[in-house]
Each structure stands twice: as structure tokens, then as C-alpha cells.
Design a protein around this motif. Structure first.
Motif, PDB file in Angstrom:
ATOM      1  N   UNK A  65      14.478  12.853  -6.108  1.00  0.00           N
ATOM      2  CA  UNK A  65      13.756  11.591  -6.205  1.00  0.00           C
ATOM      3  C   UNK A  65      13.907  10.746  -4.948  1.00  0.00           C
ATOM      4  N   UNK A  66      14.926  10.992  -4.159  1.00  0.00           N
ATOM      5  CA  UNK A  66      15.174  10.183  -2.966  1.00  0.00           C
ATOM      6  C   UNK A  66      14.212  10.528  -1.827  1.00  0.00           C
ATOM      7  N   UNK A  67      13.598  11.705  -1.845  1.00  0.00           N
ATOM      8  CA  UNK A  67      12.746  12.143  -0.738  1.00  0.00           C
ATOM      9  C   UNK A  67      11.522  11.234  -0.556  1.00  0.00           C
ATOM     10  N   UNK A  68      10.752  10.914  -1.620  1.00  0.00           N
ATOM     11  CA  UNK A  68       9.627   9.986  -1.400  1.00  0.00           C
ATOM     12  C   UNK A  68      10.079   8.618  -0.903  1.00  0.00           C
ATOM     13  N   UNK A  69      11.228   8.148  -1.355  1.00  0.00           N
ATOM     14  CA  UNK A  69      11.737   6.859  -0.872  1.00  0.00           C
ATOM     15  C   UNK A  69      12.094   6.923   0.603  1.00  0.00           C
ATOM     16  N   UNK A  70      12.705   8.010   1.002  1.00  0.00           N
ATOM     17  CA  UNK A  70      13.049   8.201   2.405  1.00  0.00           C
ATOM     18  C   UNK A  70      11.789   8.263   3.271  1.00  0.00           C
ATOM     19  N   UNK A 116       0.827  -1.209   0.000  1.00  0.00           N
ATOM     20  CA  UNK A 116       0.000   0.000   0.000  1.00  0.00           C
ATOM     21  C   UNK A 116       0.860   1.257   0.000  1.00  0.00           C
ATOM     22  N   UNK A 117       2.020   1.192   0.611  1.00  0.00           N
ATOM     23  CA  UNK A 117       2.923   2.347   0.620  1.00  0.00           C
ATOM     24  C   UNK A 117       3.854   2.352  -0.597  1.00  0.00           C
ATOM     25  N   UNK A 118       4.290   1.179  -1.050  1.00  0.00           N
ATOM     26  CA  UNK A 118       5.281   1.098  -2.120  1.00  0.00           C
ATOM     27  C   UNK A 118       4.715   1.500  -3.478  1.00  0.00           C
ATOM     28  N   UNK A 119       3.508   1.082  -3.792  1.00  0.00           N
ATOM     29  CA  UNK A 119       2.950   1.365  -5.120  1.00  0.00           C
ATOM     30  C   UNK A 119       2.799   2.868  -5.354  1.00  0.00           C
ATOM     31  N   UNK A 120       2.188   3.640  -4.446  1.00  0.00           N
ATOM     32  CA  UNK A 120       2.130   5.095  -4.683  1.00  0.00           C
ATOM     33  C   UNK A 120       3.517   5.745  -4.696  1.00  0.00           C
ATOM     34  N   UNK A 121       4.433   5.211  -3.904  1.00  0.00           N
ATOM     35  CA  UNK A 121       5.791   5.766  -3.883  1.00  0.00           C
ATOM     36  C   UNK A 121       6.482   5.555  -5.226  1.00  0.00           C
ATOM     37  N   UNK A 122       6.336   4.380  -5.797  1.00  0.00           N
ATOM     38  CA  UNK A 122       6.934   4.090  -7.105  1.00  0.00           C
ATOM     39  C   UNK A 122       6.359   5.019  -8.171  1.00  0.00           C
ATOM     40  N   UNK A 123       5.054   5.224  -8.128  1.00  0.00           N
ATOM     41  CA  UNK A 123       4.411   6.123  -9.088  1.00  0.00           C
ATOM     42  C   UNK A 123       4.926   7.548  -8.911  1.00  0.00           C
ATOM     43  N   UNK A 124       5.001   8.008  -7.675  1.00  0.00           N
ATOM     44  CA  UNK A 124       5.474   9.360  -7.403  1.00  0.00           C
ATOM     45  C   UNK A 124       6.932   9.549  -7.825  1.00  0.00           C
ATOM     46  N   UNK A 125       7.777   8.581  -7.537  1.00  0.00           N
ATOM     47  CA  UNK A 125       9.181   8.670  -7.924  1.00  0.00           C
ATOM     48  C   UNK A 125       9.322   8.659  -9.444  1.00  0.00           C
ATOM     49  N   UNK A 131       7.143   9.761 -11.642  1.00  0.00           N
ATOM     50  CA  UNK A 131       6.734  11.085 -12.113  1.00  0.00           C
ATOM     51  C   UNK A 131       7.838  12.108 -11.859  1.00  0.00           C
ATOM     52  N   UNK A 132       8.436  12.065 -10.686  1.00  0.00           N
ATOM     53  CA  UNK A 132       9.515  12.998 -10.378  1.00  0.00           C
ATOM     54  C   UNK A 132      10.719  12.807 -11.297  1.00  0.00           C
ATOM     55  N   UNK A 133      11.048  11.572 -11.600  1.00  0.00           N
ATOM     56  CA  UNK A 133      12.199  11.310 -12.470  1.00  0.00           C
ATOM     57  C   UNK A 133      11.943  11.849 -13.878  1.00  0.00           C
ATOM     58  N   UNK A 134      10.748  11.621 -14.406  1.00  0.00           N
ATOM     59  CA  UNK A 134      10.462  12.009 -15.785  1.00  0.00           C
ATOM     60  C   UNK A 134      10.176  13.492 -15.962  1.00  0.00           C
ATOM     61  N   UNK A 135       9.561  14.127 -14.971  1.00  0.00           N
ATOM     62  CA  UNK A 135       9.108  15.497 -15.158  1.00  0.00           C
ATOM     63  C   UNK A 135       9.825  16.539 -14.314  1.00  0.00           C
ATOM     64  N   UNK A 136      10.703  16.144 -13.462  1.00  0.00           N
ATOM     65  CA  UNK A 136      11.372  17.092 -12.585  1.00  0.00           C
ATOM     66  C   UNK A 136      12.794  17.337 -13.060  1.00  0.00           C
ATOM     67  N   UNK A 137      13.225  18.576 -12.963  1.00  0.00           N
ATOM     68  CA  UNK A 137      14.592  18.908 -13.327  1.00  0.00           C
ATOM     69  C   UNK A 137      15.537  18.762 -12.139  1.00  0.00           C
ATOM     70  N   UNK A 138      14.999  18.795 -10.958  1.00  0.00           N
ATOM     71  CA  UNK A 138      15.828  18.704  -9.753  1.00  0.00           C
ATOM     72  C   UNK A 138      15.999  17.246  -9.343  1.00  0.00           C
TER      73      UNK A 138
END
Length: 70
Positions: free
Chosen positions: A40-45, A19-28, A30-37
Motif C-alpha cells: 500500500x505504501x507504493x502509490x503513496x511514495x 488532482x494527485x491525492x484523490x486518485x491515490x487515496x482511491x488506489x490505496x 482498493x489495495x488495502x481492501x482487496x490485496x493480500x500483499x
């Protein structure tokens, strides 16, 4: 020997992990593909922190229940 780990949806730890991993994977993703900064480690942390805090309290509760039932 300790109890064996049950890797199925009957195990509450596996369910909470997924329940926690699936939304985290999706969020990471999205951050990898659309973020310039490189944040990506923050949602994993946050994921690992929440999961292991929950797991600590869940196991403590299980130990109390086992101790009271004995």
C-alpha cells in the motif's frame, strides 16, 4: 516575511495536490481492501515523488519569472 499560503483552488499547488491525492487515496483504499500483499505504501511514495518533483520545477519557474519581471 514570506508570502502567505493561499489554500484555495486559485492556488495551482493546491489543485495539483488534490488532482494527485484523490486518485491515490482511491488506489490505496482498493489495495488495502482487496490485496493480500502489503504494498500500500507504493502509490503513496509515487504520489509524493511526483508532487514534489513537479513543485520543485514549478517554483523554479516562478522564481525565474519574478526575476525577469523585476
Amino acid at each position: 516575511m514570506s508570502e502567505r499560503f493561499d489554500l484555495s483552488f486559485k492556488n495551482k499547488e493546491v489543485r495539483v495536490y488534490l488532482y494527485l491525492a484523490i486518485p491515490t487515496i482511491i488506489l490505496v483504499s482498493i489495495l488495502i481492501f482487496y490485496s493480500e500483499k502489503n504494498y500500500q505504501f507504493i502509490p503513496l511514495l509515487v504520489f509524493w515523488t511526483i508532487f514534489y518533483i513537479w513543485r520543485f520545477f514549478h517554483r523554479r519557474k516562478q522564481k525565474k519569472e519574478r526575476k525577469n519581471s523585476s
